[in-house]
Design a protein around this motif. Structure first.
Motif, PDB file in Angstrom:
ATOM      1  N   CYS A  94       0.813  -1.228   0.000  1.00  0.00           N
ATOM      2  CA  CYS A  94       0.000   0.000   0.000  1.00  0.00           C
ATOM      3  C   CYS A  94       0.842   1.272   0.000  1.00  0.00           C
ATOM      4  O   CYS A  94       2.020   1.248   0.306  1.00  0.00           O
ATOM      5  N   GLU A  95       0.141   2.397  -0.300  1.00  0.00           N
ATOM      6  CA  GLU A  95       0.771   3.711  -0.145  1.00  0.00           C
ATOM      7  C   GLU A  95       0.223   4.453   1.067  1.00  0.00           C
ATOM      8  O   GLU A  95       0.789   5.445   1.504  1.00  0.00           O
ATOM      9  N   GLY A  96      -0.893   3.969   1.586  1.00  0.00           N
ATOM     10  CA  GLY A  96      -1.499   4.679   2.713  1.00  0.00           C
ATOM     11  C   GLY A  96      -2.102   3.732   3.727  1.00  0.00           C
ATOM     12  O   GLY A  96      -2.278   2.545   3.465  1.00  0.00           O
ATOM     13  N   ALA A  97      -2.409   4.265   4.920  1.00  0.00           N
ATOM     14  CA  ALA A  97      -3.035   3.453   5.955  1.00  0.00           C
ATOM     15  C   ALA A  97      -4.016   4.302   6.742  1.00  0.00           C
ATOM     16  O   ALA A  97      -3.754   5.480   7.008  1.00  0.00           O
ATOM     17  N   LEU A  98      -5.168   3.706   7.091  1.00  0.00           N
ATOM     18  CA  LEU A  98      -6.100   4.352   8.000  1.00  0.00           C
ATOM     19  C   LEU A  98      -5.797   3.825   9.392  1.00  0.00           C
ATOM     20  O   LEU A  98      -5.945   2.630   9.647  1.00  0.00           O
TER      21      LEU A  98
END
Ligand SMILES: Nc1nc2c(ncn2[C@@H]2O[C@H](COP(=O)(O)OP(=O)(O)OP(=O)(O)O)[C@@H](O)[C@H]2O)c(=O)[nH]1
Ligand SMILES: [Mg+2]
Length: 596
Positions: A94-98
């Motif tokens: 991924c490039e992002g995380a919540l």
């Protein structure tokens, strides 16, 4: 590619990741209201029964924003510390995380651990306060925690409820605005295998993230690590239904099948390239995991050995953190020494073998890795009590030590410290994360955590404590091997390594537990705990002839048959050791430290 967003949902256990994923699936129209069930992505029976996520799950969704179509790849991850390898593998795709935080609980141990994992992977992190519908939600307090402890800015924080759906639309749009689109380095194919499983018809199915280039059905590909070549038979994505595709492009997350029946040819973390590509270098892949605890797994009936091996190999494909090698026990015959990330992991693997592969197994009591210095200067690493050399040859034994993060309201500092002292802990320090919450750091022997630390922690803190740990090193300790004798014979699978000061107490509890579990036999059976040749505890099971038909002489034949059948059923899970029959749960009863 500009309109692709790859992100994971990470959080402490039960902070509502899977429920939030449900809402995102619903809002993006991936599933209709009718198809939607709670925690839809938790597809394994075990996950649904226990209400926890065990495996990562990737789905592709579509969303229209500012008149543009976006493709979102969402990965839901587990929160329990034993499955953190699933999280780290997800993050690498991924490039992002919540980073989801429960509005009523605030930052917990795995919130912090997962936050650092995401930082290590250079991801854009969006802080999310979830469950704002709860009556005891305290948004300002959790906001302050996120700002003060993790350094977020107030305007980055998104508040939402996975239950009511409030704020979830804003959350999706925040992902589109803030998470960067994937970038590619070249047009030559490079794809990372981040998960896999075995399908009886199609062979190994691998979940991949395409970093560079593209892949098409019919392409000849190569697994760089395994150095094998294959033809692509099928490609697709999960929406969460499987949808077949002719090709996958850079930035995409999907699955690939090449009709591979030899499980060993696919390794999670490996890079896929085109067959004739000689230049590409492998993607970083993953660190190999280091198991925390080891236990023996044996089939109840020895003719299931091959089936068990097959089952472990298939599970390993789906759970890269499982490690195993063959082992032989005098008492249990041929089996495997398996490494796990923790006790829950061990329990899950045990259930999966029994359910998915239908094999009755015996699991021996878990052990950590001890380092043993011998008097002749040699150093051994020992993952099973049976491999412990004789006491006279040992100079000293060191055991693994972990450093803890224990998050707890400050009212419980007293009881938690008492518990850690009881478990041979060494106090380091503590930090206040807010006015009335602390993070307590202790050094604790890993073996103590393996026993009943989690349960005790819960009861000492009335359920308010959360806990994370990492290995910090080895320390010499006064440890001894304790054998358990049945009918005068050592049962190797029951041996444990204990601290000398606790040996008497543990020995007594174990023999008492065994007495309760092992049914009466035709003869008297002494149960003893011994260190070397010195017996330190003893119980006796008195003799009895158990005649199940005694209470129905005369009478109906079918009823008798039924009783005999029932007795046979019960016996299936028994193991004959010498001339004593032991039920399979006896081997884990060594873990049961209830001092009653
Ligand atoms: N009131 C309220 N309850 C929620 C909300 N989101 C989740 N829950 C409840 O919280 C519990 C845990 O939810 P899950 O979605 O399974 O949590 P999770 O983070 O996926 O848990 P793991 O995957 O096991 O780490 C369930 O009982 C949910 O019904 C929410 O927004 N509001
Ligand atoms: Mg979940």
């Amino acid at each position: 590619m500009q309109n692709i967003r790859n992100f994971s949902i990470i959080a402490h256990i039960d902070h509502g990741k899977s429920t939030l994923a449900d809402r995102i699936l619903e809002i993006t129209g991936a599933v209709s209201k009718r198809e939607l069930k709670e925690q839809l992505l938790d597809s394994m029976d075990l996950e649904r029964e226990r209400g926890i996520t065990i495996k990562l799950n990737a789905v592709e969704l579509n969303y229209k924003y500012n008149n543009e179509e976006y493709k979102l790849h969402l990965i839901d991850t587990p929160g329990h510390v034993d499955f953190s390898y699933e999280v780290s593998r997800s993050l690498a795709a991924c490039e992002g995380a919540l980073l989801v935080v429960d509005a009523a609980q605030g930052i917990e141990a795995q919130t912090l651990a997962n936050f650092f994992l995401a930082l290590e992977n250079d991801l854009t992190i969006i802080p999310v306060i979830n469950k704002i519908d709860l009556p005891n939600a305290d948004i300002p307090k959790v906001k302050k925690e996120l700002i003060d402890n993790l350094g977020f800015r107030e305007e980055e924080i998104v508040c939402c409820s996975g239950k009511t759906g409030e704020g979830v639309k804003e959350l999706i749009e925040s992902v589109i605005k803030n998470v960067p689109a994937p970038k590619k380095e070249s047009d030559k194919l490079r794809a990372l295998i981040f998960d896999s499983y075995f399908d009886p018809y199609k062979g190994v199915i691998a979940h991949i993230r395409i970093f560079d280039g593209k892949i098409k059905v019919g392409d000849k590909i190569k697994m760089m690590g395994a150095a094998t070549t294959h033809e692509v038979i099928e490609l697709g994505i999960n929406t969460p239904k499987e949808v077949k595709k002719e090709e996958l492009n850079s930035g995409d997350v999907g699955f690939i099948s090449c009709n591979i029946k030899n499980i060993e040819e696919v390794k999670v973390g490996d890079t896929i390239i085109h067959e004739n590509d000689k230049e590409s270098i492998a993607l970083p892949g993953y660190k190999d995991v280091k198991p925390m605890v080891y236990a023996g797994i044996y089939p109840v009936t020895s003719n299931k050995y091959e089936a068990l091996k097959e089952a472990l190999m298939k599970l390993k494909l789906n759970d890269a953190s499982l490690i195993f090698e063959p082992e032989v026990s005098d008492a249990l015959g041929f089996g495997f020494r398996c490494g796990f990330l923790g006790l829950l992991h061990m329990e899950i693997i045990q259930s999966r073998i029994e359910r998915e592969f239908n094999i009755d197994i015996i699991v021996t009591s878990p052990s950590v890795i001890y380092k043993v210095n011998l008097t002749n200067g040699e150093e051994l690493e020992i993952d099973s009590p049976t491999k412990m050399p004789e006491a006279v040859k040992i100079k000293n034994i060191s055991e693994p030590i972990v450093k803890t993060d224990i998050f707890v309201p400050s009212d419980y500092i007293g009881p938690i410290m008492e518990l850690c002292q009881e478990k041979r802990g060494n106090y380091i320090n503590m930090e206040f994360t807010t006015k009335n919450r602390v993070n307590i750091h202790y050094e604790l022997p890993l073996s103590e955590i393996v026993y009943d630390f989690f349960d005790k922690l819960k009861s000492y803190s009335k359920g308010y404590a959360s806990f994370d740990y990492e290995l910090s090193g080895y320390k010499p300790s006064n440890l001894v091997k304790m054998d358990i004798l049945l009918n005068g014979k050592v049962v190797d699978a029951l041996s444990v390594i204990v601290h000398k000061d606790f040996a008497y107490k543990r020995g007594k509890v174990i023999v008492e537990n065994l007495k309760k579990i092992i049914p009466r036999q035709m003869f008297e059976v002494p149960i003893q705990a011994a260190i070397g040749s010195k017996v330190i505890a003893r119980e006796t099971i008195s003799a009895m002839r158990k005649n199940v038909l005694a209470k129905c002489y005369g009478g109906d034949v079918s009823r008798k048959k039924k009783l005999l059948e029932k007795q046979k059923e019960g016996k299936k899970r028994m193991k004959q050791i010498g001339n004593v029959e032991i039920p399979s749960e006896a081997f884990l009863s060594v873990l049961n430290t209830n001092e009653k």
